[in-house]
Design a protein around this motif. Structure first.
Motif, PDB file in Angstrom:
ATOM      1  N   MET A 184      80.875  26.376  31.839  1.00 29.63           N
ATOM      2  CA  MET A 184      79.754  25.870  32.623  1.00 29.63           C
ATOM      3  C   MET A 184      78.502  25.705  31.765  1.00 29.63           C
ATOM      4  SD  MET A 184      80.346  25.172  35.846  1.00 29.63           S
ATOM      5  CE  MET A 184      78.701  25.337  36.537  1.00 29.63           C
ATOM      6  N   VAL A 185      78.209  26.678  30.917  1.00 27.51           N
ATOM      7  CA  VAL A 185      77.040  26.596  30.043  1.00 27.51           C
ATOM      8  C   VAL A 185      77.164  25.407  29.100  1.00 27.51           C
ATOM      9  CG1 VAL A 185      75.863  27.727  28.106  1.00 27.51           C
ATOM     10  CG2 VAL A 185      76.393  29.025  30.168  1.00 27.51           C
TER      11      VAL A 185
ATOM     12  N   TYR B   3      73.043  30.368  37.276  1.00 27.03           N
ATOM     13  CA  TYR B   3      72.661  29.751  36.009  1.00 27.03           C
ATOM     14  C   TYR B   3      71.185  29.353  36.090  1.00 27.03           C
ATOM     15  CZ  TYR B   3      77.733  29.371  35.606  1.00 27.03           C
ATOM     16  OH  TYR B   3      79.090  29.659  35.570  1.00 27.03           O
ATOM     17  N   CYS B   4      70.362  29.964  35.240  1.00 28.90           N
ATOM     18  CA  CYS B   4      68.926  29.716  35.248  1.00 28.90           C
ATOM     19  C   CYS B   4      68.547  28.995  33.961  1.00 28.90           C
ATOM     20  CB  CYS B   4      68.153  31.027  35.339  1.00 28.90           C
ATOM     21  SG  CYS B   4      68.641  32.089  36.718  1.00 28.90           S
TER      22      CYS B   4
ATOM     23  N   LYS C 177      73.062  41.757  36.609  1.00 30.66           N
ATOM     24  CA  LYS C 177      72.982  41.881  35.157  1.00 30.66           C
ATOM     25  C   LYS C 177      72.905  40.496  34.517  1.00 30.66           C
ATOM     26  CE  LYS C 177      75.640  46.195  34.966  1.00 30.66           C
ATOM     27  NZ  LYS C 177      76.837  46.873  34.418  1.00 30.66           N
ATOM     28  N   ILE C 178      72.382  40.463  33.301  1.00 29.55           N
ATOM     29  CA  ILE C 178      72.382  39.239  32.515  1.00 29.55           C
ATOM     30  C   ILE C 178      73.733  39.151  31.810  1.00 29.55           C
ATOM     31  CG2 ILE C 178      71.317  37.975  30.619  1.00 29.55           C
ATOM     32  CD1 ILE C 178      68.673  39.333  31.342  1.00 29.55           C
ATOM     33  N   GLN C 179      74.550  38.223  32.257  1.00 31.34           N
ATOM     34  CA  GLN C 179      75.893  38.057  31.697  1.00 31.34           C
ATOM     35  C   GLN C 179      75.840  37.375  30.333  1.00 31.34           C
ATOM     36  OE1 GLN C 179      78.840  38.766  33.675  1.00 31.34           O
ATOM     37  NE2 GLN C 179      80.045  38.463  31.826  1.00 31.34           N
ATOM     38  N   TYR C 180      74.871  36.458  30.198  1.00 29.90           N
ATOM     39  CA  TYR C 180      74.809  35.660  28.965  1.00 29.90           C
ATOM     40  C   TYR C 180      73.435  35.026  28.836  1.00 29.90           C
ATOM     41  CZ  TYR C 180      75.498  31.484  26.044  1.00 29.90           C
ATOM     42  OH  TYR C 180      75.376  30.507  25.089  1.00 29.90           O
ATOM     43  N   THR C 181      72.974  34.859  27.629  1.00 30.13           N
ATOM     44  CA  THR C 181      71.777  34.071  27.367  1.00 30.13           C
ATOM     45  C   THR C 181      72.014  33.202  26.143  1.00 30.13           C
ATOM     46  OG1 THR C 181      69.421  34.115  26.808  1.00 30.13           O
ATOM     47  CG2 THR C 181      70.761  35.987  26.053  1.00 30.13           C
ATOM     48  N   SER C 182      71.590  31.937  26.230  1.00 26.70           N
ATOM     49  CA  SER C 182      71.814  31.007  25.128  1.00 26.70           C
ATOM     50  C   SER C 182      70.761  31.146  24.039  1.00 26.70           C
ATOM     51  CB  SER C 182      71.825  29.559  25.644  1.00 26.70           C
ATOM     52  OG  SER C 182      70.572  29.224  26.222  1.00 26.70           O
ATOM     53  N   ASP C 183      69.762  31.975  24.255  1.00 25.84           N
ATOM     54  CA  ASP C 183      68.707  32.159  23.269  1.00 25.84           C
ATOM     55  C   ASP C 183      69.244  32.886  22.035  1.00 25.84           C
ATOM     56  OD1 ASP C 183      66.190  32.320  22.098  1.00 25.84           O
ATOM     57  OD2 ASP C 183      65.851  34.305  22.944  1.00 25.84           O
TER      58      ASP C 183
ATOM     59  N   ILE D 212      69.371  29.010  28.687  1.00 28.24           N
ATOM     60  CA  ILE D 212      70.119  29.286  29.907  1.00 28.24           C
ATOM     61  C   ILE D 212      70.366  30.780  30.014  1.00 28.24           C
ATOM     62  CG2 ILE D 212      72.266  28.923  31.194  1.00 28.24           C
ATOM     63  CD1 ILE D 212      72.562  26.261  29.819  1.00 28.24           C
ATOM     64  N   LEU D 213      70.010  31.343  31.161  1.00 28.76           N
ATOM     65  CA  LEU D 213      70.301  32.732  31.483  1.00 28.76           C
ATOM     66  C   LEU D 213      71.383  32.724  32.563  1.00 28.76           C
ATOM     67  CD1 LEU D 213      68.498  34.912  30.103  1.00 28.76           C
ATOM     68  CD2 LEU D 213      67.470  35.325  32.333  1.00 28.76           C
TER      69      LEU D 213
END
Length: 257
Positions: A159-160, A190-191, A251-257, A244-245
């Motif tokens: 999705m990301v 998805y933020c 919880k934060i599953q993933y961050t693209s930063d 993308i958060l």
């Protein structure tokens, strides 16, 4: 300017108090329609409520009359300041649609102009409004891509990747692009922060005297994402531009930063 809110928690609880603070802080300057979507754990589907009224007092009364208790793990909310698309109930966020039987809800703050850039790309998903917002058009485009590319909708990694490709395409063609948005399904939130979203991480495991400024004690863990901080005396964190958060169960599953 529209305002966005998303809350992801690790268990069901009444989130009405957070919603009330959100509206109190930003409702008066964003009077052109309000809406929320909150996840029903029993069905795995979002329940959506939208209201529009030219009278600010009636708008607020209508919005809260059926929302005295919002018990859920996941909630998103939107306060609209109209720019593209007429002021109407159908142009209020959140927008909802399905890829097969997989439900998505979407809220957006920003501008993608001209609208025809997005409209020309649409295949199977069309706006429900006769005078659609750029936000609904972007959502329809996301739905089209997810369906046509046969993305694994249950994989946040897929999705990301798909979301990033969509954003790059829009940026390459639109004359004006600003995409702060939240896309959610029954698993993930998805933020995408273009330039303004902030988040607050609340951990149920942290002690109140924790030296970690991103965490502090609370009975239920959650992540709150908002256009601007809404809870005072809490350590908010800026989502870096073009990041993308991915949230799941508080919880934060993933961050693209």
């Amino acid at each position: 300017m529209c305002k966005l809110l998303a809350v992801s928690g690790n268990q069901e609880e009444d989130l009405g108090n957070i919603l009330e603070v959100f509206v109190k802080n930003f409702g008066a300057k964003n009077p052109d329609g309000w809406g929320i979507a909150f996840l029903d754990e029993s069905t795995g589907l979002y329940h959506i409520e939208k209201v529009y009224n030219k009278d600010q007092k009636l708008l607020e009364e209508t919005f809260f009359q059926d929302l005295k208790e919002i018990k859920t793990k996941t909630l998103i909310a939107h306060l609209r300041k109209a720019s593209i698309g007429r002021k109407s109930i159908e142009n209020c966020h959140p927008f909802e649609n399905y890829v097969d039987d997989h439900q998505f809800v979407f809220i957006h703050n920003g501008t993608v102009w001209p609208r025809r850039i997005i409209e020309s790309k649409l295949v199977n998903y069309k706006p429900k409004s006769s005078d659609p917002t750029d936000s609904e058009l972007v959502f329809c485009y996301i739905m089209d891509v997810l369906e046509q590319k046969e993305v694994n909708l249950n994989s946040y990694q897929d999705m990301v990747e798909a979301i990033n490709k969509i954003i790059l395409r829009i940026r390459s063609e639109a004359l004006i692009t600003k995409l702060n948005f939240i896309l959610a399904d029954h698993k993930y939130v998805y933020c995408y922060g273009w330039n303004e979203l902030q988040y607050l991480l609340i951990s149920e495991n942290a002690n109140s005297d924790s030296h970690n400024k991103k965490q502090f004690s609370h009975p239920n863990g959650k992540v709150v994402v908002c256009s601007k901080p809404i809870l005072e005396n809490y350590p908010w964190n800026i989502i870096p531009p073009k990041t993308i958060l991915v949230l799941r169960d508080g919880k934060i599953q993933y961050t693209s930063d």
